[in-house]
Design an enzyme around this catalytic site. Structure first.
Site, PDB file in Angstrom:
ATOM      1  N   SER A 129      -8.278  -0.324  -5.200  1.00 27.70           N
ATOM      2  CA  SER A 129      -8.477  -0.220  -3.897  1.00 27.70           C
ATOM      3  C   SER A 129      -9.971   0.237  -3.594  1.00 27.70           C
ATOM      4  O   SER A 129     -10.441  -0.822  -3.971  1.00 27.70           O
ATOM      5  CB  SER A 129      -7.776   1.475  -3.459  1.00 27.70           C
ATOM      6  OG  SER A 129      -7.370   1.365  -1.952  1.00 27.70           O
ATOM      7  N   LYS A 161       0.736  -1.174  -0.069  1.00 27.90           N
ATOM      8  CA  LYS A 161      -0.069   0.306  -0.049  1.00 27.90           C
ATOM      9  C   LYS A 161       0.871   1.191   0.159  1.00 27.90           C
ATOM     10  O   LYS A 161       1.257   1.699   1.071  1.00 27.90           O
ATOM     11  CB  LYS A 161      -0.909   0.062   1.225  1.00 27.90           C
ATOM     12  CG  LYS A 161      -2.033   0.876   0.966  1.00 27.90           C
ATOM     13  CD  LYS A 161      -2.926   0.249   0.014  1.00 27.90           C
ATOM     14  CE  LYS A 161      -4.173   1.187  -0.178  1.00 27.90           C
ATOM     15  NZ  LYS A 161      -5.096   1.065  -1.390  1.00 27.90           N
TER      16      LYS A 161
END
Length: 591
Positions: A390, A191
């Protein structure tokens, strides 16, 4: 004196009447111009469709009312408009070919370019021709121009062919100069969105995934150009390594990258030859704006709704002034729209067109819930554009079927929380002093007077971890996978569409047309027509939006800052965002 006031009053009344009549005539003129601009375009026989690759391209450009007055296409080109225009040109017997004019073209993604390229190749299958000309071809415009039967280039022109690079930027040290630090909690080794603010270099995990998708995109470009130009992939990579960009234009011919050197004024003769016209004949032509008013095939069969969800995912318009004038996926509004489609008996299936790098995890969850309810009543197919990552993947996961382009950027299953610590700026650099009175142990959580303490950070980590587990379970439920299998491909890892297919994050590679065909099959429709949702803004809303100061200032700021615009706007409006974010890096700049 009475006469004086009488004459003054008469003058005032006269002026008021004059302005009322003037405004009425202006309104009538405005309506007339709009009606004229939206009238059906009659295409003459032996016509060429002129496709200018210039300006920016969005997933779905809003109609620009001011451009209608001038008869010119708006600065931003809509991918939907371009694909529709090429399809209508293919089906119109009076249009014989497409002339591509390469300019300064900024597409939103290579996935969008792939969709256009497929449409151009489909156009040629109808027995029609394509010719391209450019003074300078960027990699993006050359990628599209490579579909042409003949590529023309100025004798002093260039083809920018040197490979691709991604160069993430980092603001940690810049923020540090002002006494600002970003406090981060996240789940997902890959991430990488927060790295812009918390690091001064790429993490090993981020470098791994960026390397994978940059090489994947480039390989797609090279493979497609190789197939069209009959030049091996190895040779094309050698050209890139040797900076073909700076070679003499004559070499483009010998290296089979172009077919002929011509000046701009000589292009008409090339087009006339293809149209079998005499030298003094005029060329009948239509542009992208004209094609918007060319009749489509008559609607047949049942309706499949195409719902466009693109931009940042936010809780509400007012909660995120992240980018004035830009399109947003407002969670509560999209959820409401999807439920309306669920209850509309005329709509037999829905294709959700997603182009988003994510945003608010809360808003993503609300859309996920609406998608589940919609899917319970009718087939829902997701068509992924440039990005569906995402939060963009979160809202896609419940679909009956997912279609992505080979270079779509997807996955990034992970979330983070990013909280600014400005205590050094305030207390040390500006000399601000704080004192405190509180009722409970954690009443001062989030204060600007100090950074989060260890206990507060631990509680925030627990909150983020819970959000990640929920995201992971949503994917597992939608994709019919175990949470253990999802975890292996999650951790915030970004995947190209072609790789996501192998790990079951998507079901098929293709564009919007592929998704529509699948939706029709799932709904058992032999014939269908499409209708786009949500409705585009009416002309009055467009006019007001075009003339607002905020929109103007933001457009100028965006043009000045370029790729740095979004990160700085993120900092400016940090307090407006939901605490938990499911998004990828704001700008994946691949050049």
């Amino acid at each position: 004196m009475k006469d004086f006031f009488k004459y003054v009053l008469a003058t005032v009344v006269g002026l008021i009447l004059f302005f009322l009549v003037f405004m009425a005539l202006g309104a009538m003129s405005l309506v007339g111009m709009i009606a004229s601009g939206e009238s059906t375009k009659n295409v003459k026989d032996n016509t060429v469709f002129v496709l200018k690759l210039d300006g920016t391209m969005d997933e779905r450009a809003e109609s620009n009312i001011l451009s209608k007055f001038s008869g010119q296409a708006s600065e931003a080109i809509g991918l939907d408009d371009m694909l529709s225009a090429i399809e209508k040109a293919k089906d119109n017997d009076k249009i014989k070919g497409i002339y591509i004019e390469a300019g300064s073209f900024s597409p939103d993604s290579y996935a969008s370019l792939q969709a256009i390229r497929k449409a151009l190749l489909d156009f040629k299958k109808a027995g029609k021709w394509i010719v391209a000309y450019g003074d300078t071809y960027t990699t993006a415009t050359y990628y599209l121009a490579s579909t042409a039967d003949k590529i023309l280039i100025n004798p002093q022109g260039t083809i920018d062919w040197h490979g691709m690079a991604a160069q993430p930027y980092f603001l940690k040290d810049l923020l540090g100069k002002f006494g600002v630090k970003m406090q981060l909690t996240k789940v997902g080794t890959y991430k990488s969105a927060p790295e812009t603010y918390t690091s001064d270099h790429m993490s090993d995990a981020n470098r791994e995934q960026v390397t994978a998708y940059v090489n994947g995109i480039w390989d797609n470009i090279v493979s497609d150009v190789s197939a069209s130009r009959k030049v091996s992939k190895e040779q094309l990579n050698l050209y890139a390594d040797s900076m073909l960009t700076f070679c003499d234009a004559k070499e483009y011919i010998t290296k089979k990258m172009a077919d002929k050197l011509v000046y701009a004024d000589e292009v008409k003769d090339e087009v006339k030859a293809l149209l079998k016209l005499e030298k003094d004949d005029d060329i009948n032509q239509v542009n992208l704006f004209d094609m918007g008013n060319v009749k489509k095939k008559k609607n047949e069969g049942e309706e499949i709704a195409v719902y466009y969800a693109y931009g940042n995912i936010v809780d509400s318009n007012s909660s995120s002034p992240l980018e004035a004038g830009s399109h947003l996926i407002v969670g509560k509004d999209v959820a409401k729209d999807l439920l309306k489609l669920a209850d509309d008996d005329d709509v037999k299936a829905v294709v959700l067109r997603v182009n988003s790098g994510g945003g608010s995890a809360y808003a993503s969850e609300q859309i996920w819930h609406a998608m589940k309810q919609l899917k319970a009543k009718k087939p829902v197919v997701v068509s992924m554009g440039g990005m569906a990552a995402s939060g963009g993947y979160y809202i896609s996961a419940p679909a009956s079927y997912i279609v992505a382009e080979p270079t779509t950027i997807t996955g990034s299953i992970g979330i983070f929380g990013l909280i600014p610590d400005m205590s050094e700026l305030l207390t040390q650099k500006l000399g601000v002093k704080f004192d405190e009175v509180k009722t409970n142990a954690n009443a001062g959580f989030g204060t600007m007077a100090r950074p989060l303490n260890a206990n507060e950070m631990a509680m925030l980590n627990t909150y983020i971890e819970r959000g990640y587990k929920l995201f992971r379970s949503r994917v597992a439920d939608g994709r019919k996978m175990s949470t253990e299998d999802v975890e292996k491909i999650a951790q915030g890892r970004v995947w190209l569409g072609q790789d996501a297919l192998k790990i079951k994050l998507v079901d098929e590679l293709g564009g919007l047309e592929t998704a529509l065909e699948k939706a029709a099959k799932l709904a058992k429709l032999e014939k269908y027509h499409t209708y786009s949702y949500p409705e585009k803004a009416d002309w009055m809303s467009q006019l007001m939006n075009e003339t607002t100061g905020d929109n103007y200032l933001n457009s100028k700021l965006k043009a000045t800052l370029g790729e740095l615009y979004m990160p700085f706007m993120m900092l400016k409006h940090m307090n407006h965002h939901n605490a938990v974010q499911a998004r990828i890096p704001y700008v994946i700049q691949v050049e």
